[in-house]
Design a protein around this motif. Structure first.
Motif, PDB file in Angstrom:
ATOM      1  N   LEU A 329       0.834  -1.194   0.000  1.00 33.17           N
ATOM      2  CA  LEU A 329       0.000   0.000   0.000  1.00 33.17           C
ATOM      3  C   LEU A 329       0.874   1.252   0.000  1.00 33.17           C
ATOM      4  CD1 LEU A 329      -2.783   1.296   0.185  1.00 33.17           C
ATOM      5  CD2 LEU A 329      -2.713   0.977   2.667  1.00 33.17           C
ATOM      6  N   THR A 330       1.987   1.206   0.739  1.00 34.04           N
ATOM      7  CA  THR A 330       2.923   2.325   0.760  1.00 34.04           C
ATOM      8  C   THR A 330       3.432   2.626  -0.646  1.00 34.04           C
ATOM      9  OG1 THR A 330       3.632   1.721   2.989  1.00 34.04           O
ATOM     10  CG2 THR A 330       5.068   3.186   1.745  1.00 34.04           C
ATOM     11  N   ASN A 331       3.786   1.585  -1.376  1.00 34.34           N
ATOM     12  CA  ASN A 331       4.299   1.756  -2.736  1.00 34.34           C
ATOM     13  C   ASN A 331       3.265   2.400  -3.646  1.00 34.34           C
ATOM     14  OD1 ASN A 331       4.613   0.138  -5.666  1.00 34.34           O
ATOM     15  ND2 ASN A 331       6.521   0.931  -4.826  1.00 34.34           N
ATOM     16  N   ARG A 332       2.008   1.989  -3.497  1.00 40.10           N
ATOM     17  CA  ARG A 332       0.957   2.567  -4.332  1.00 40.10           C
ATOM     18  C   ARG A 332       0.709   4.030  -3.978  1.00 40.10           C
ATOM     19  NH1 ARG A 332      -1.159  -2.788  -3.758  1.00 40.10           N
ATOM     20  NH2 ARG A 332      -2.464  -2.214  -1.980  1.00 40.10           N
ATOM     21  N   LEU A 333       0.806   4.355  -2.684  1.00 41.73           N
ATOM     22  CA  LEU A 333       0.606   5.734  -2.272  1.00 41.73           C
ATOM     23  C   LEU A 333       1.753   6.628  -2.733  1.00 41.73           C
ATOM     24  CD1 LEU A 333      -0.797   5.245   1.350  1.00 41.73           C
ATOM     25  CD2 LEU A 333      -2.041   5.983  -0.679  1.00 41.73           C
ATOM     26  N   VAL A 334       2.976   6.090  -2.724  1.00 46.96           N
ATOM     27  CA  VAL A 334       4.132   6.871  -3.153  1.00 46.96           C
ATOM     28  C   VAL A 334       3.948   7.366  -4.582  1.00 46.96           C
ATOM     29  CG1 VAL A 334       6.582   6.700  -3.756  1.00 46.96           C
ATOM     30  CG2 VAL A 334       5.796   5.854  -1.550  1.00 46.96           C
ATOM     31  N   ARG A 335       3.345   6.539  -5.419  1.00 48.27           N
ATOM     32  CA  ARG A 335       3.147   6.907  -6.822  1.00 48.27           C
ATOM     33  C   ARG A 335       2.212   8.103  -6.978  1.00 48.27           C
ATOM     34  NH1 ARG A 335       2.165   0.899  -9.508  1.00 48.27           N
ATOM     35  NH2 ARG A 335       4.091  -0.070  -8.749  1.00 48.27           N
ATOM     36  N   LEU A 336       1.376   8.344  -5.976  1.00 46.27           N
ATOM     37  CA  LEU A 336       0.426   9.444  -6.056  1.00 46.27           C
ATOM     38  C   LEU A 336       1.007  10.756  -5.550  1.00 46.27           C
ATOM     39  CD1 LEU A 336      -2.756   7.593  -4.693  1.00 46.27           C
ATOM     40  CD2 LEU A 336      -2.078   7.911  -7.080  1.00 46.27           C
ATOM     41  N   LEU A 337       2.179  10.676  -4.899  1.00 40.96           N
ATOM     42  CA  LEU A 337       2.767  11.865  -4.296  1.00 40.96           C
ATOM     43  C   LEU A 337       3.664  12.597  -5.290  1.00 40.96           C
ATOM     44  CD1 LEU A 337       3.727  10.354  -0.823  1.00 40.96           C
ATOM     45  CD2 LEU A 337       1.688  11.680  -1.397  1.00 40.96           C
ATOM     46  N   HIS A 338       3.980  13.841  -4.948  1.00 41.52           N
ATOM     47  CA  HIS A 338       4.853  14.649  -5.796  1.00 41.52           C
ATOM     48  C   HIS A 338       5.798  15.468  -4.920  1.00 41.52           C
ATOM     49  CE1 HIS A 338       2.417  13.736  -9.354  1.00 41.52           C
ATOM     50  NE2 HIS A 338       1.352  13.943  -8.594  1.00 41.52           N
ATOM     51  N   GLY A 339       6.887  15.911  -5.517  1.00 38.99           N
ATOM     52  CA  GLY A 339       7.798  16.835  -4.854  1.00 38.99           C
ATOM     53  C   GLY A 339       8.389  16.293  -3.572  1.00 38.99           C
ATOM     54  N   ASP A 340       8.394  17.143  -2.537  1.00 37.53           N
ATOM     55  CA  ASP A 340       9.028  16.786  -1.271  1.00 37.53           C
ATOM     56  C   ASP A 340       8.328  15.614  -0.608  1.00 37.53           C
ATOM     57  OD1 ASP A 340      10.781  17.182   1.040  1.00 37.53           O
ATOM     58  OD2 ASP A 340       8.956  17.896   2.040  1.00 37.53           O
ATOM     59  N   ALA A 341       7.004  15.568  -0.722  1.00 36.62           N
ATOM     60  CA  ALA A 341       6.266  14.460  -0.107  1.00 36.62           C
ATOM     61  C   ALA A 341       6.707  13.131  -0.689  1.00 36.62           C
ATOM     62  CB  ALA A 341       4.765  14.650  -0.312  1.00 36.62           C
TER      63      ALA A 341
END
Length: 707
Positions: A329-341
């Motif tokens: 789930l962490t990996n899938r959420l990372v794909r949705l983030l941008h920039g510093d996040a």
């Protein structure tokens, strides 16, 4: 030792160690799509349950694809005990007579496709009749060559029977000859692990028209025409696209041969089996490596501890909720983030750990905790949810330690009391190692109490007194006392942490000092030379009373001169720490790591007057970029400070001494430059590799040397 190529087996266990090949797509929970489960009987379901029970008992599993290996974790086969040996086409099939090109196909000609498969439900044979009907509406006829017997074919619809030629069961060499009779391979299977049919098509240079499923994409990539195996019209369109594109056929055939040439062949597969057998025979002769579990419900430096355990030669299990592993789930959420996040999220992964060594539990609970941490209105929901995570994490962790027959558990302060208590009862042979990321809380409380008494009437004393009276503070202090009493051994980052443990009655022989390190390559040091520019003094960390920010602000107030620049880098709670607007201090607030690095690159001195800190990595980071350090003797990093060489050591509350040292350095820039070079050298020598060596020595002292 027993090696079974196609398992699981159902005979009684006869060998000390069993290696079993697993390829049944029904074994993992959730691996098969719903359409592949239609028509399954209760007897078939019961057989699958029996197979799952047997698969859980194997010592090592061999699978043909990473995705299937990962899915086996749903039935309790541990990822560390799985080896992927990719499938390969049969040599008897691909060494048949050379492929005779049957393209381009005349527009009016009958299309001949081959589908070699046995009559299992997931092979989707009735789909062939629907595809033939869909092609007929487009004015084309098709014949499917199948390896069904005439009797087996009668179980399917009249349309399928009319469209198929049942050649029956054939040898591998005969199958190679049959491929020559077809224009293309048609592969509508709903479920596979890693079928050889697409590989055989690519090897023989035969066009492949296949189900749009991951198990085909993993093999064929872009070298096939894909269709939805539930939509006969989509399949008919894919067939017609191939028929109408002879140039595309040539391109895809060449691409397919290139893919196969870069995959292991049958000989490579056999050699990998041999290597695996020899490896396990060696392990049987040497005895298994001791298993050490490293567990942390958050992160901190636990990555580094896990890396050190693996490097030391122990068998590692790193248990944590949040980890950027493919499919998580962490990996899938990372794909949705941008920039510093996204950059911060990317740090939730170690490049030095094997994904198979990582065990993720309660990932959604921990992700919600991170979300709660972002709210500034109240810490109560965060603290309650944090304790809930600690509770359930400990329950699961105890079972993992027992299942893995671990010789040691490395867990962390503020998280471990419940787990340690239960393991003391159920597994007293396990070494319970408490990694002290902070000094012993009961001793720290005594230090804070003394500070409050000695600084009555100050804002810092009032804040600390308020903190000590808090419900969760008192609960955590009592929790830490129980935790320390239950631990067998301790990893301490500094002599200061060691001292706080001794004050709690811990035998010094049970305390092992493993100082933290840093990566020395990202930041180049500034060339600090004598210059008329102001002396840049930084404070790095949360602006809090416990961090000694009062001393820093007092010095900044006294040195209100143009030859000093004061910068406070870190989160600032204005309700608790007041910084006058006219004070000579620039507040950055919470900033990203690149901004921190930029600030440190031009820093001359870092001031770290903490009242109690287990180490202080921020000081080492500043020293890496060429800043000398003035630190508290209640900060563990003071172990690395040589008085007057690479920095100075003061006692909490000695703001006047900090001021004296800063005036000296500002006045004599040659001394400053010399100390900055020494600070840089100290940081360069304090790498994580050194931490790994110290941890290995500690584990060998506690457990014994690896075999």
């Amino acid at each position: 030792m027993a090696f079974t190529v196609f398992g699981p087996t159902y005979r009684p266990r006869l060998a000390r160690r069993e290696i079993v090949g697993l390829a049944d797509p029904m074994l993992p929970n959730g691996y098969a799509p719903p359409e592949a489960l239609v028509g399954r009987t209760r007897l078939q379901y019961f057989k699958t349950l029996v197979k799952r029970a047997r698969a859980r008992k194997v010592d090592h599993a061999v699978v043909e694809s990473p995705a299937y290996g990962h899915a086996l974790g749903t039935i309790g086969v541990h990822p560390h005990e799985i080896t992927v040996v990719p499938n390969s086409p049969s040599a008897s099939v691909v060494t048949a007579s050379p492929r005779v090109s049957r393209w381009p196909l005349p527009e009016s000609g009958r299309i001949t496709l081959i589908y070699p498969a046995r009559p299992y439900p997931h092979k989707n044979f009735d789909f062939l009749g629907h595809v033939a009907e869909a092609l007929a509406t487009k004015g084309r006829d098709v014949t499917f060559i199948t390896t069904l017997t005439a009797e087996e074919l009668t179980a399917y619809s009249p349309a399928t029977q009319a469209a198929c030629i049942p050649v029956g069961i054939v040898t591998q060499a005969q199958l190679g000859e049959l491929y020559q009779a077809a224009h293309a391979v048609f592969f509508p299977s709903l479920l596979e692990v890693s079928s050889a049919t697409p590989l055989e098509a690519l090897s023989l240079g035969i066009p492949l028209i296949a189900a749009d499923r991951d198990f085909v994409h993993e093999t064929a990539g872009q070298a096939a025409w894909y269709f939805d195996p539930r939509d006969p019209h989509d399949a008919a369109s894919a067939i017609l696209r191939a028929v109408a594109q002879p140039d595309e056929v040539k391109r895809k055939v060449e691409q397919g041969r290139h893919l196969v040439d870069n995959r292991p062949n049958a000989v490579d597969r056999a050699l990998r089996y041999t290597e695996l057998i020899n490896q396990h025979l060696d392990e049987i002769g040497q005895g298994p490596r001791p298993t050490v579990v490293v567990a942390h419900p958050a992160q901190q430096h636990s990555f580094r501890t896990a890396e050190a355990v693996a490097t030391a030669g122990y068998r590692l299990r790193y248990v944590t909720p949040i980890y950027d592993r493919p499919g998580s789930l962490t990996n899938r959420l990372v794909r949705l983030l941008h920039g510093d996040a996204r950059a911060r999220a990317a740090s939730r992964r170690s490049q030095r750990l094997d994904d198979d060594d990582v065990v993720q539990i309660y990932e959604p609970v921990a992700l919600l905790l991170l979300l709660l941490q972002r709210f500034r209105l109240s810490r109560m929901p965060f603290l309650v949810w944090f304790r809930f995570l600690v509770l359930i994490f400990g329950w699961k962790l105890r079972r993992i330690v027992e299942q893995e027959s671990a010789v040691a558990l490395i867990s962390y302060d503020t998280f471990s009391a419940g787990t340690f208590r239960r393991l003391k009862q159920t597994s007293p042979q396990v070494h319970l190692i408490l990694d002290m990321s902070a000094p012993a809380a009961p001793s720290v409380d005594d230090i804070l109490e003394s500070f409050v008494e000695n600084h009555q009437g100050t804002r810092a004393a009032d804040l600390l007194s308020e903190e000590r009276d808090g419900f969760f503070y008192q609960q955590n202090t009592r929790y830490a006392a129980r935790e320390i009493a239950l631990a067998d051994h301790f990893l301490a980052a500094s002599t200061f942490t060691q001292m706080t443990l001794k004050l709690q009655g811990v035998d010094p022989e049970r305390i092992h000092i493993c100082r933290y390190g840093i990566d020395t390559d990202p930041i180049e040091p500034l060339k600090h030379v004598q210059s008329p520019r102001p002396l840049k003094v930084v404070f790095l960390g949360t602006l809090a009373a416990r961090k000694g920010v009062a001393d820093f602000l007092m010095v900044a107030k006294d040195l209100q001169a143009s030859n000093f620049e004061f910068v406070a880098i870190g989160a600032h709670d204005r309700k608790k720490v007041h910084v006058p607007e006219d004070l000579n201090v620039r507040l950055t607030g919470h900033v990203t790591r690149p901004v921190v690095n930029d600030e440190l690159a031009t820093a001359d001195v870092i001031v770290f007057p903490s009242l109690a800190d287990g180490f202080g990595l921020s000081v080492l980071e500043a020293m890496r970029s060429g800043a000398t350090a003035i630190v508290s003797d209640h900060a563990g990093v003071s172990d690395l400070i040589e008085e007057g060489v690479n920095g100075f050591v003061v006692h909490p509350g000695e703001a006047d001494l900090i001021e004296h040292h800063l005036k000296t350095l500002e006045r004599d820039r040659h001394v400053l430059a010399r100390m900055q070079r020494a600070a840089r050298a100290t940081a360069q020598g304090r790498t994580w590799n050194l931490y790994q060596q110290e941890l290995k020595a500690a584990l060998e002292s506690i457990i014994g040397e690896t075999q």
